[in-house]
Design an enzyme around this catalytic site. Structure first.
Site, PDB file in Angstrom:
ATOM      1  N   ARG A   1       0.864  -1.191   0.000  1.00 52.49           N
ATOM      2  CA  ARG A   1       0.000   0.000   0.000  1.00 52.49           C
ATOM      3  C   ARG A   1       0.899   1.240   0.000  1.00 52.49           C
ATOM      4  NH1 ARG A   1      -5.033   0.168   3.953  1.00 52.49           N
ATOM      5  NH2 ARG A   1      -5.803   1.541   2.303  1.00 52.49           N
TER       6      ARG A   1
ATOM      7  N   ASP B   1      -2.567   9.041   7.974  1.00 50.01           N
ATOM      8  CA  ASP B   1      -1.707   8.036   7.329  1.00 50.01           C
ATOM      9  C   ASP B   1      -0.331   8.591   6.994  1.00 50.01           C
ATOM     10  OD1 ASP B   1      -4.621   7.144   6.747  1.00 50.01           O
ATOM     11  OD2 ASP B   1      -3.342   5.382   6.504  1.00 50.01           O
TER      12      ASP B   1
HETATM   13  O1  MRU Z   1      -7.656   2.277   4.318  1.00 54.07           O
HETATM   14  P1  MRU Z   1      -7.435   2.178   5.796  1.00 54.07           P
HETATM   15  O2  MRU Z   1      -8.573   1.524   6.506  1.00 54.07           O
HETATM   16  O3  MRU Z   1      -6.095   1.573   6.133  1.00 54.07           O
HETATM   17  O4  MRU Z   1      -7.406   3.693   6.269  1.00 54.07           O
HETATM   18  C1  MRU Z   1      -7.150   3.956   7.628  1.00 54.07           C
HETATM   19  C2  MRU Z   1      -7.210   5.381   7.986  1.00 54.07           C
HETATM   20  O5  MRU Z   1      -7.416   6.245   7.156  1.00 54.07           O
HETATM   21  C3  MRU Z   1      -6.918   5.728   9.423  1.00 54.07           C
HETATM   22  O6  MRU Z   1      -7.619   6.857   9.812  1.00 54.07           O
HETATM   23  C4  MRU Z   1      -5.410   6.011   9.575  1.00 54.07           C
HETATM   24  O7  MRU Z   1      -4.660   4.959   9.052  1.00 54.07           O
HETATM   25  C5  MRU Z   1      -5.024   6.231  10.985  1.00 54.07           C
HETATM   26  S1  MRU Z   1      -5.015   4.726  11.895  1.00 54.07           S
HETATM   27  C6  MRU Z   1      -4.536   5.029  13.485  1.00 54.07           C
END
Ligand code: MRU
Length: 342
Positions: free
Chosen positions: A88, A234
């Site tokens: 990712r 992220d």
């Molecule tokens: O696509 P995801 O479910 O991995 O996205 C996660 C998020 O956007 C969260 O808000 C982010 O990773 C923060 S997790 C502590």
């Protein structure tokens, strides 16, 4: 997810990575075991394990799985790290954790000690994350002292980290201190991390939670019911611009319009100081069917194109405060961020 009977989001047991399968919640609470690098890569890509810190921890353990099925060479471990880095693109915690694992490979001259050293580093990354989440909770709770109702987006809770989460950690902290606090969770189209995961883990902890569709957030904020908005991140650039789940940016705009404070909670491993601002953050584009055919039911005509960016970037000037394990960064900008992290 502070309940002791709930399995951990991730665990490394008998040389294998055991994950809560988040694609199956809330219908069933089951785990998925990864025995190989490829299985770990697939689990990250399919969002069996997701959330920036949890992805980093999973990838760190994933490197150790280069040991299966035969005794690996240093190159096997490096190849594993390179491969996991393609799972990712947006959460910088993935690359941060893999860089730490590569650092161990480069620093270890005794090949026979390498596997144990890599396991130890992955465990350290995992332990450090628990500590970071706890401290984010403690610092963030100071902002929520007089707060009754909080709005959040996606899932930045225990399922997205080792435990407690980032955005949900201050809420767990307040709840544990006996403060009455209630959460409104955007369902978070298209993969419903808010409706499926945030609502599930808060219910497990006995915290009242109400799920709303993403498009209801505007009228909810207008109603005056929400005291604060808190989300995870992220990747945060050097000037404080923060990438988070798609739909976060419009929430920040709405919060500012309605004079509701907007907070971002993230550990220091989520900062990417190599990026001057959010324009450089790579945004993952996911598959058409997540939007066009949720749960296998086609809801968009075949002739229509579909957009499916998984994240958006909230400019720093819409963020009232960033909460890290070190404390608070009010009104984040380049100077405040670099001073806080130095
Ligand atoms: O696509 P995801 O479910 O991995 O996205 C996660 C998020 O956007 C969260 O808000 C982010 O990773 C923060 S997790 C502590």
């Amino acid at each position: 997810m502070p309940k002791s009977q709930t399995p951990e989001t991730l665990a490394f047991t008998d040389g294998k990575l055991v994950l809560i399968d988040q694609t199956r919640l809330p219908q069933e609470l089951v785990t998925l075991t990864c025995s190989t690098v490829e299985e770990t890569h697939d689990a990250i890509q399919r969002l069996v394990v997701r959330g920036a810190p949890a992805i980093g921890i999973a990838a760190a353990y994933g490197v150790c799985l280069a040991a299966a099925p035969s005794p690996p060479t240093r190159q096997d471990f490096l190849n594993a790290a390179e491969h996991l880095a393609t799972s990712r693109p947006t959460a910088v915690n993935l690359f941060w954790a893999l860089d730490r694992m590569k650092g161990v490979i480069e620093a270890t001259t005794d090949d026979s000690a390498l596997y144990q050293k890599l396991i130890q580093e992955a465990i350290t990354i995992h332990d450090e994350d628990r500590e970071m989440c706890k401290n984010i909770g403690r610092h963030g709770a100071t902002l929520l002292k007089d707060t009754k109702c909080v709005l959040t987006h996606c899932n930045a809770g225990g399922l997205a980290t080792s435990m407690w989460g980032t955005a949900l950690a201050p809420i767990y902290h307040c709840h544990q201190q006996g403060q009455a606090i209630e959460v409104f969770a955007d369902e978070t189209r298209p993969l419903l991390q808010g409706g499926r995961l945030t609502a599930w883990e808060l219910s497990q902890a006995g915290i009242p939670v109400t799920v709303l569709t993403d498009s209801m957030a505007g009228s909810l904020l207008r109603s005056g019911k929400i005291d604060a908005v808190i989300v995870g991140a992220d990747r945060i650039a050097a000037n404080g611009d923060a990438a988070n789940k798609i739909g976060t940016y419009p929430l920040a705009v709405l919060a500012r319009y309605h004079s509701v404070p907007f907070y971002v909670a993230a550990p220091s491993s989520t900062f990417d100081l190599a990026l001057a601002d959010g324009d450089g953050i790579p945004i993952e584009e996911r598959k058409r069917d997540e939007v066009a055919a949720p749960q296998g039911i086609c809801i968009v005509p075949a002739a229509a194109k579909v957009m499916n960016p998984a994240f958006d970037v909230t400019p720093a000037d819409l963020i009232d405060c960033i909460i890290t394990e070190r404390g608070l960064i009010p009104k984040p900008d380049r100077i405040a961020v670099t001073t806080h992290l130095s």
